[in-house]
Design a protein around this motif. Structure first.
Motif, mmCIF file in Angstrom:
data_model
loop_
_atom_site.group_PDB
_atom_site.id
_atom_site.type_symbol
_atom_site.label_atom_id
_atom_site.label_comp_id
_atom_site.label_asym_id
_atom_site.label_seq_id
_atom_site.Cartn_x
_atom_site.Cartn_y
_atom_site.Cartn_z
ATOM 1 N N HIS A 1 3.774 -35.653 -49.737
ATOM 2 C CA HIS A 1 3.024 -35.005 -48.656
ATOM 3 C C HIS A 1 3.614 -33.635 -48.335
ATOM 4 O O HIS A 1 2.872 -32.652 -48.171
ATOM 5 C CB HIS A 1 3.046 -35.899 -47.420
ATOM 6 N N CYS A 2 4.942 -33.567 -48.248
ATOM 7 C CA CYS A 2 5.586 -32.282 -47.938
ATOM 8 C C CYS A 2 5.355 -31.266 -49.053
ATOM 9 O O CYS A 2 5.155 -30.073 -48.792
ATOM 10 C CB CYS A 2 7.081 -32.490 -47.712
ATOM 11 N N THR B 1 2.111 -23.951 -50.365
ATOM 12 C CA THR B 1 1.074 -23.301 -51.176
ATOM 13 C C THR B 1 1.667 -22.090 -51.876
ATOM 14 O O THR B 1 2.279 -21.223 -51.239
ATOM 15 C CB THR B 1 -0.111 -22.866 -50.309
ATOM 16 N N THR B 2 1.477 -22.028 -53.179
ATOM 17 C CA THR B 2 1.931 -20.872 -53.956
ATOM 18 C C THR B 2 0.862 -19.784 -53.912
ATOM 19 O O THR B 2 -0.303 -20.031 -54.241
ATOM 20 C CB THR B 2 2.203 -21.273 -55.417
ATOM 21 N N LYS B 3 1.256 -18.585 -53.492
ATOM 22 C CA LYS B 3 0.323 -17.467 -53.403
ATOM 23 C C LYS B 3 0.327 -16.623 -54.664
ATOM 24 O O LYS B 3 -0.716 -16.335 -55.253
ATOM 25 C CB LYS B 3 0.683 -16.597 -52.197
ATOM 26 N N VAL B 4 1.526 -16.202 -55.075
ATOM 27 C CA VAL B 4 1.648 -15.300 -56.227
ATOM 28 C C VAL B 4 2.866 -15.711 -57.031
ATOM 29 O O VAL B 4 3.892 -16.129 -56.466
ATOM 30 C CB VAL B 4 1.795 -13.820 -55.778
ATOM 31 N N SER C 1 -1.182 -25.786 -54.478
ATOM 32 C CA SER C 1 -0.177 -26.732 -53.990
ATOM 33 C C SER C 1 0.988 -26.850 -54.964
ATOM 34 O O SER C 1 0.809 -26.915 -56.188
ATOM 35 C CB SER C 1 -0.821 -28.104 -53.789
ATOM 36 N N LEU C 2 2.207 -26.898 -54.387
ATOM 37 C CA LEU C 2 3.414 -27.031 -55.213
ATOM 38 C C LEU C 2 3.582 -28.454 -55.724
ATOM 39 O O LEU C 2 4.309 -28.685 -56.706
ATOM 40 C CB LEU C 2 4.643 -26.624 -54.389
ATOM 41 N N GLY C 3 2.927 -29.423 -55.095
ATOM 42 C CA GLY C 3 3.093 -30.812 -55.478
ATOM 43 C C GLY C 3 2.718 -31.116 -56.913
ATOM 44 O O GLY C 3 3.129 -32.145 -57.457
ATOM 45 N N ARG C 4 1.964 -30.234 -57.550
ATOM 46 C CA ARG C 4 1.565 -30.467 -58.944
ATOM 47 C C ARG C 4 2.704 -30.239 -59.922
ATOM 48 O O ARG C 4 2.640 -30.689 -61.071
ATOM 49 C CB ARG C 4 0.413 -29.528 -59.322
ATOM 50 N N PHE C 5 3.784 -29.560 -59.495
ATOM 51 C CA PHE C 5 4.796 -29.108 -60.444
ATOM 52 C C PHE C 5 6.169 -29.719 -60.228
ATOM 53 O O PHE C 5 7.079 -29.441 -60.992
ATOM 54 C CB PHE C 5 4.913 -27.573 -60.385
#
Length: 533
Positions: free
Chosen positions: A182-183, A188-191, A211-215
């Protein structure tokens, strides 16, 4: 760049048609105000309307141009006043002129201040744009992986946890499954730059946005540590992270985050990563090699221990064989000597017991069992040892002298092990004298006290001494001075002496022969100090 230069550039950048139009309108308006103020002898403050002229020309004639416009308006207002009321005007009419001039002056000051403020704002904007361009250039061209991410939602979640009294994120994540995922979804990655694209083997930068959760792995201990650092209010975080690329590529990276000082800036957090996948792979290979080396070391230790056991048992077994043969010879000869045979049998029994003690001590070492040291009288131990070696000394034709120098103090050691040290050292001298063919071989065992509260046992002979090439390597495993030696005797002696807190050294004597000396700490330090004194 000065304010005037900036204003001049701004002024030059304006369209000439607009500037000309404003100038024409202002001239017409100023002429009308002057005409009305001069022709009509009214008591109204028409001259105040020159302020409108200044305001109209404020943008068209910036810098010193505004000062000239204000000056002209002031002159026109004064000329109109003199033409209308004369020099000897009434006081109240003079006040209206002063009010008009004051309005023109104040308007000029405000316009100038507006120009300066606008110029400063333009410079600040240009500097900000320049900084942004430089930052973006560094960001894009850096060979280090850089991420610009929005942490504001995660920071809001952390603030909620802080209000709830949570202090241990690791424990909280174990108690609440799905908390880490969840955290991660709140970031959110912008650039990202090109180095990040190469790091995760992505197709384009946009593929990594969102979302950073994918990586990151669902069980990322590093990400838990990042949340803990936010909760603790730390200014920065460093760690090693494992990242998953869009195509399944996995890499290890050194992670560095500098957290903002104010919460409003958490929408733009920059994260730096350095690829250490090759280093991690090398470390894994090193750990594998270390494991293999440890296994090889264990095998080598077993081999060395086997060689040690063989070396230690060789002497008592040989002595037992010799005593048994002597016993048989006394019993089978034409003149049987039962007493002599019994003495040989007793010596065989003694050697067998000594061999058993050696095996027992070696087993205790291998199984990490602690043998109990005891207080040992070194003089008694030396005489008992020479009694065991009596046959070897007689066959070698070697005479042994003992000199205790009046020193008497016990040492703390394991008897069988310390006796084996004496046997090894004395037998080394006996074998050296026998191999060199020295006539009248002599061994001297001397016991001395040391000034640091120790007892020194020095064993010397009158043999050929140590070979120069071997002397410096005497205590190295598998290095021997004897043709068929195993090179383990002195190594075992050193290990045994050092285990009792002592030291051992070997060298050639200046008068000829070899000298081996070991020192052990005394139990009764006062006794040895009195003896040395």
């Amino acid at each position: 760049m000065t304010v005037f230069d900036t204003e001049t550039k701004i002024d030059q950048s304006r369209p000439l048609s607009m500037k000309a139009l404003l100038t024409a309108v202002s001239i017409a308006l100023g002429t009308g105000i002057f005409t009305v103020d001069t022709a009509l002898s009214t008591e109204t403050g028409v001259a105040v309307l020159y302020v409108v002229v200044i305001l109209l020309l404020a943008d068209a004639w910036e810098g010193k141009g505004v000062l000239w416009v204000s000056f002209v308006c002031g002159v026109l207002s004064s000329v109109s006043f003199v033409a209308t009321f004369g020099i000897d005007a009434e006081f109240f009419n003079g006040l209206r002129l002063c009010a008009a001039l004051a309005s023109i002056g104040m308007t000029t000051i405000l316009v100038r201040r507006h120009h300066r403020t606008r110029t400063m704002l333009m410079e600040a904007r240009n500097q900000a744009l320049g900084s942004e361009r430089r930052y973006r250039s560094i960001f894009d061209q850096s060979l280090i992986s850089l991420w610009e991410q929005d942490y504001s939602q995660l920071m809001h979640r952390v603030e909620m946890l802080r209000k709830l009294g949570v202090t241990d994120i690791s424990r909280y994540s174990r108690e609440h499954p799905g908390f880490v995922e969840h955290c991660a979804s709140l970031i959110t990655t912008k650039v990202v730059n090109q180095a990040t694209v190469d790091l995760l083997d992505a197709g384009c930068p946009e593929e990594l946005n969102g979302s950073l959760g994918r990586f990151i792995p669902t069980s990322s201990a590093t990400f838990v540590a990042v949340i803990q650092a936010l909760l603790d209010g730390k200014p920065r975080f460093e760690g090693i992270s494992r990242m998953h690329g869009p195509g399944g590529h996995v890499c290890h990276a050194l992670l560095a985050i500098r957290f903002p000082e104010v919460s409003e800036e958490y929408d733009r957090v920059v994260i730096a990563m350095v690829d250490i996948s090759e280093r991690e792979s090398s470390l894994a290979e090193i750990r594998k090699l270390q494991s293999e080396l440890a296994a090889a070391s264990r095998f080598a230790a077993v081999g060395a221990m086997s060689a040690s056991i063989a070396h230690e048992l060789n002497q008592p077994i040989a002595a037992m064989l010799m005593s048994a043969q002597t016993c048989l010879r006394w019993l089978s000869g034409p003149s049987r000597d039962v007493l002599a045979a019994a003495g040989a049998a007793e010596r065989a029994v003694t050697e067998a017991r000594r061999a058993g003690e050696i095996v027992k001590a070696t087993k205790a070492r291998l199984t990490n069992q602690n043998l109990t040291p005891e207080n040992i009288d070194i003089d008694v131990l030396i005489r008992d040892t020479l009694s065991l070696l009596q046959d070897d000394l007689l066959r070698g034709g070697v005479a042994v002298g003992i000199d205790s120098s009046g020193v008497s103090c016990p040492v703390r050691a394991i008897r069988v092990e310390l006796q084996q040290v004496l046997i090894n050292l004395i037998m080394n001298s006996v074998q050296s004298l026998r191999q060199s063919g020295t006539n009248g071989g002599r061994i001297r065992v001397r016991v001395l006290g040391t000034r640091d509260g120790g007892l020194s046992v020095r064993i010397s002979d009158n043999g050929p001494g140590f070979d120069g090439a071997v002397e410096k390597r005497l205590f190295t495993p598998l290095v021997s001075t004897k043709p068929n030696g195993m090179g383990m005797g002195l190594v075992i002696c050193r290990k045994t002496v050092e285990s009792f807190g002592g030291t051992i050294r070997a060298h050639n004597s200046q008068s000829g022969g070899a000298v081996v000396e070991f020192t052990l700490p005394c139990v009764d330090v006062q006794g040895i100090e009195d003896a040395v004194a």
